[in-house]
Scaffold this motif. Structure first.
Motif, PDB file in Angstrom:
ATOM      1  N   ASP A 127      38.532  24.829  33.255  1.00 32.34           N
ATOM      2  CA  ASP A 127      37.849  24.742  31.957  1.00 32.34           C
ATOM      3  C   ASP A 127      38.590  25.494  30.860  1.00 32.34           C
ATOM      4  O   ASP A 127      38.053  25.670  29.762  1.00 32.34           O
ATOM      5  CB  ASP A 127      36.416  25.265  32.079  1.00 32.34           C
ATOM      6  N   MET A 128      39.833  25.914  31.139  1.00 30.78           N
ATOM      7  CA  MET A 128      40.617  26.678  30.161  1.00 30.78           C
ATOM      8  C   MET A 128      41.599  25.744  29.447  1.00 30.78           C
ATOM      9  O   MET A 128      42.472  25.149  30.094  1.00 30.78           O
ATOM     10  CB  MET A 128      41.381  27.815  30.851  1.00 30.78           C
ATOM     11  N   PRO A 129      41.475  25.587  28.138  1.00 31.09           N
ATOM     12  CA  PRO A 129      42.376  24.671  27.424  1.00 31.09           C
ATOM     13  C   PRO A 129      43.771  25.264  27.249  1.00 31.09           C
ATOM     14  O   PRO A 129      43.996  26.467  27.426  1.00 31.09           O
ATOM     15  CB  PRO A 129      41.688  24.509  26.070  1.00 31.09           C
ATOM     16  N   ALA A 130      44.717  24.408  26.883  1.00 31.31           N
ATOM     17  CA  ALA A 130      46.044  24.881  26.503  1.00 31.31           C
ATOM     18  C   ALA A 130      45.896  25.908  25.390  1.00 31.31           C
ATOM     19  O   ALA A 130      45.065  25.758  24.489  1.00 31.31           O
ATOM     20  CB  ALA A 130      46.910  23.717  26.039  1.00 31.31           C
ATOM     21  N   GLY A 131      46.685  26.960  25.450  1.00 29.24           N
ATOM     22  CA  GLY A 131      46.593  28.042  24.480  1.00 29.24           C
ATOM     23  C   GLY A 131      45.777  29.220  24.944  1.00 29.24           C
ATOM     24  O   GLY A 131      45.811  30.285  24.306  1.00 29.24           O
ATOM     25  N   THR A 132      45.031  29.064  26.039  1.00 34.00           N
ATOM     26  CA  THR A 132      44.329  30.215  26.620  1.00 34.00           C
ATOM     27  C   THR A 132      45.359  31.260  27.047  1.00 34.00           C
ATOM     28  O   THR A 132      46.374  30.932  27.660  1.00 34.00           O
ATOM     29  CB  THR A 132      43.493  29.787  27.835  1.00 34.00           C
ATOM     30  N   LEU A 133      45.088  32.511  26.713  1.00 29.56           N
ATOM     31  CA  LEU A 133      45.980  33.598  27.119  1.00 29.56           C
ATOM     32  C   LEU A 133      45.482  34.211  28.418  1.00 29.56           C
ATOM     33  O   LEU A 133      44.272  34.419  28.605  1.00 29.56           O
ATOM     34  CB  LEU A 133      46.049  34.674  26.039  1.00 29.56           C
ATOM     35  N   LEU A 134      46.421  34.506  29.308  1.00 24.74           N
ATOM     36  CA  LEU A 134      46.120  35.162  30.570  1.00 24.74           C
ATOM     37  C   LEU A 134      46.919  36.453  30.665  1.00 24.74           C
ATOM     38  O   LEU A 134      48.084  36.504  30.257  1.00 24.74           O
ATOM     39  CB  LEU A 134      46.462  34.256  31.753  1.00 24.74           C
ATOM     40  N   TRP A 135      46.284  37.487  31.183  1.00 27.88           N
ATOM     41  CA  TRP A 135      46.927  38.785  31.420  1.00 27.88           C
ATOM     42  C   TRP A 135      46.617  39.168  32.855  1.00 27.88           C
ATOM     43  O   TRP A 135      45.450  39.316  33.231  1.00 27.88           O
ATOM     44  CB  TRP A 135      46.374  39.828  30.450  1.00 27.88           C
ATOM     45  N   ALA A 136      47.655  39.289  33.677  1.00 33.89           N
ATOM     46  CA  ALA A 136      47.467  39.610  35.090  1.00 33.89           C
ATOM     47  C   ALA A 136      48.127  40.937  35.399  1.00 33.89           C
ATOM     48  O   ALA A 136      49.198  41.252  34.864  1.00 33.89           O
ATOM     49  CB  ALA A 136      48.054  38.505  35.966  1.00 33.89           C
ATOM     50  N   THR A 137      47.510  41.697  36.290  1.00 32.14           N
ATOM     51  CA  THR A 137      48.007  43.034  36.597  1.00 32.14           C
ATOM     52  C   THR A 137      47.738  43.379  38.055  1.00 32.14           C
ATOM     53  O   THR A 137      46.892  42.763  38.720  1.00 32.14           O
ATOM     54  CB  THR A 137      47.336  44.079  35.683  1.00 32.14           C
ATOM     55  N   THR A 138      48.470  44.363  38.554  1.00 31.10           N
ATOM     56  CA  THR A 138      48.192  44.965  39.849  1.00 31.10           C
ATOM     57  C   THR A 138      47.172  46.077  39.648  1.00 31.10           C
ATOM     58  O   THR A 138      47.314  46.892  38.732  1.00 31.10           O
ATOM     59  CB  THR A 138      49.483  45.539  40.462  1.00 31.10           C
ATOM     60  N   ALA A 139      46.147  46.132  40.496  1.00 30.66           N
ATOM     61  CA  ALA A 139      45.076  47.117  40.331  1.00 30.66           C
ATOM     62  C   ALA A 139      44.732  47.748  41.669  1.00 30.66           C
ATOM     63  O   ALA A 139      44.796  47.108  42.717  1.00 30.66           O
ATOM     64  CB  ALA A 139      43.829  46.460  39.737  1.00 30.66           C
ATOM     65  N   GLY A 140      44.368  49.043  41.609  1.00 30.74           N
ATOM     66  CA  GLY A 140      43.895  49.733  42.794  1.00 30.74           C
ATOM     67  C   GLY A 140      44.936  50.516  43.542  1.00 30.74           C
ATOM     68  O   GLY A 140      44.740  50.870  44.714  1.00 30.74           O
ATOM     69  N   LEU A 141      46.035  50.852  42.886  1.00 30.84           N
ATOM     70  CA  LEU A 141      47.093  51.601  43.562  1.00 30.84           C
ATOM     71  C   LEU A 141      46.683  53.028  43.890  1.00 30.84           C
ATOM     72  O   LEU A 141      47.250  53.649  44.792  1.00 30.84           O
ATOM     73  CB  LEU A 141      48.358  51.610  42.694  1.00 30.84           C
TER      74      LEU A 141
END
Length: 384
Positions: free
Chosen positions: A109-123
């Motif tokens: 349901d995410m159109p073109a132009g949606t921004l995504l930010w991914a990260t490593t968590a829980g170190l």
């Protein structure tokens, strides 16, 4: 040849080191805060098209956060527009190694132009930790962010690192990351997962690994090229001294099938026999040379014997889309001195070429009064 000769490069870089500090290529702080893993993109879709968006990892009140900045004047100035914090602080202590991505087409349901930010968590969550690769989305040009999903959760206390995002030819969202959980067979390997909606993800599939336990492929970067080819770079550590943490590449026709994971691919080597080490990132410059070019930057540049090059911490590499020829060198906008695998200076820099292929914006980290901070500057891409 895509750029001017190596002799021209050497003359330029030696001149840069010989002139007084005030005459060096200008650089400015992105923001006067401690930071790491700078990333930069130019928006291609929707009302924000043309704006430059960056992300850095930082700390606010002792909590790991992502800071989002925007430039509306082609990188001359930046303003912070958002802070990304994890809603579940019990599992996110010790966030690291984020990436920034704009969807080029609709996913779920995410159109073109949606921004995504991914990260490593829980170190930093203790001996019973289960490190996660987590992703957020923004539908308003990076102003507000909503947690989307866990891309992957480690099956044991061993960490994963440095997620990277791409959209495959079949429209699935693909995430790559470095995985240390396969402890009996591999100290670290590169794996990938995919999702039809960004919410539910497949099981990990091996992407690059080595038969020797201690060899560590990692720090993956992926770009989709205009002809439909997908280009991947990564470091491979602990092979031998001279090639230690050298940079390799491989290609894919569909963004999911990357061939035999035991095949390490092709090492990046320059015409003079130099090679980059550590923390590679890449960018596609559509109007550099006759057919466009791949730009690659890394933490270090060394000679064939492994000794530090004169252009160490101050060099961008360039090649044509086929990458069959040796890579060529030109000066980076931000020369960083004293770089030698110490975790801040020029660690995981990022590039954004101009639309006309004549200049490149660089974000990189350097020590400022003992604090690691992100700097930004623009410099020329020498073109024949």
């Amino acid at each position: 040849m895509l750029i001017r000769t190596l002799g021209t490069f050497i003359a330029v870089i030696l001149l840069a080191f010989a002139v007084p500090a005030e005459a060096a290529p200008p650089r400015q702080l992105l923001e006067d805060v401690g930071s790491s893993y700078p990333r930069v993109i130019r928006l291609e879709h929707g009302p924000g098209a043309g704006r430059i968006i960056t992300s850095i990892g930082s700390m606010i009140d002792g909590k790991s956060v992502g800071l989002i900045h925007e430039s509306v004047d082609r990188g001359r100035s930046f303003q912070r527009v958002a802070v990304i914090s994890d809603p579940d602080l019990t599992i996110s202590r010790g966030m690291c190694c984020a990436t920034l991505f704009e969807l080029p087409r609709k996913v779920g349901d995410m159109p073109a132009g949606t921004l995504l930010w991914a990260t490593t968590a829980g170190l930093d969550t203790g001996n019973d930790r289960r490190v996660r690769q987590r992703v957020w989305r923004s539908a308003d040009i990076g102003r507000t962010w909503t947690f989307l999903s866990d891309i992957a959760i480690a099956p044991n206390a061993q960490p994963g690192w440095e997620p990277e995002l791409s959209v495959a030819a079949d429209g699935s969202l693909v995430a790559f990351y470095s995985d240390e959980s396969d402890t009996t067979r591999h100290d670290q390997k590169l794996v990938r997962v995919r999702s039809a909606d960004g919410k539910t993800w497949s099981a990990p599939v091996d992407t690059v690994k080595h038969q020797r336990h201690g060899v560590r492929p990692g720090m993956v970067g992926v770009r989709a090229l205009p002809d439909g080819t997908y280009f991947m770079v990564y470091e491979v550590c602990n092979i031998d001294f001279q090639r230690n943490c050298g940079i390799y590449f491989r290609t894919s026709k569909d963004g999911w099938d990357w061939g035999d994971p035991i095949d390490l691919g092709t090492q990046v080597i320059t015409e003079a026999g130099r090679y980059p080490r550590h923390t590679p990132t890449i960018a596609w410059s559509p109007n550099t040379g006759s057919d466009g070019a791949i730009l690659l930057i890394s933490e270090m540049l060394v000679e064939a014997d492994g000794s530090l090059s004169a252009g160490n911490g101050a060099t961008i590499l360039v090649n044509d889309p086929e990458a069959d020829d040796p890579w060529e060198e030109f000066p980076a906008p931000i020369p960083v001195t004293g770089v030698n695998n110490e975790g801040c200076r020029n660690f995981s820099p990022s590039l954004l070429p101009s639309r006309d292929g004549r200049t490149v914006l660089e974000l990189t980290t350097d020590l400022d009064d003992g604090v690691c901070k992100t700097f930004v500057a623009t410099g020329p891409i020498p073109i024949d």
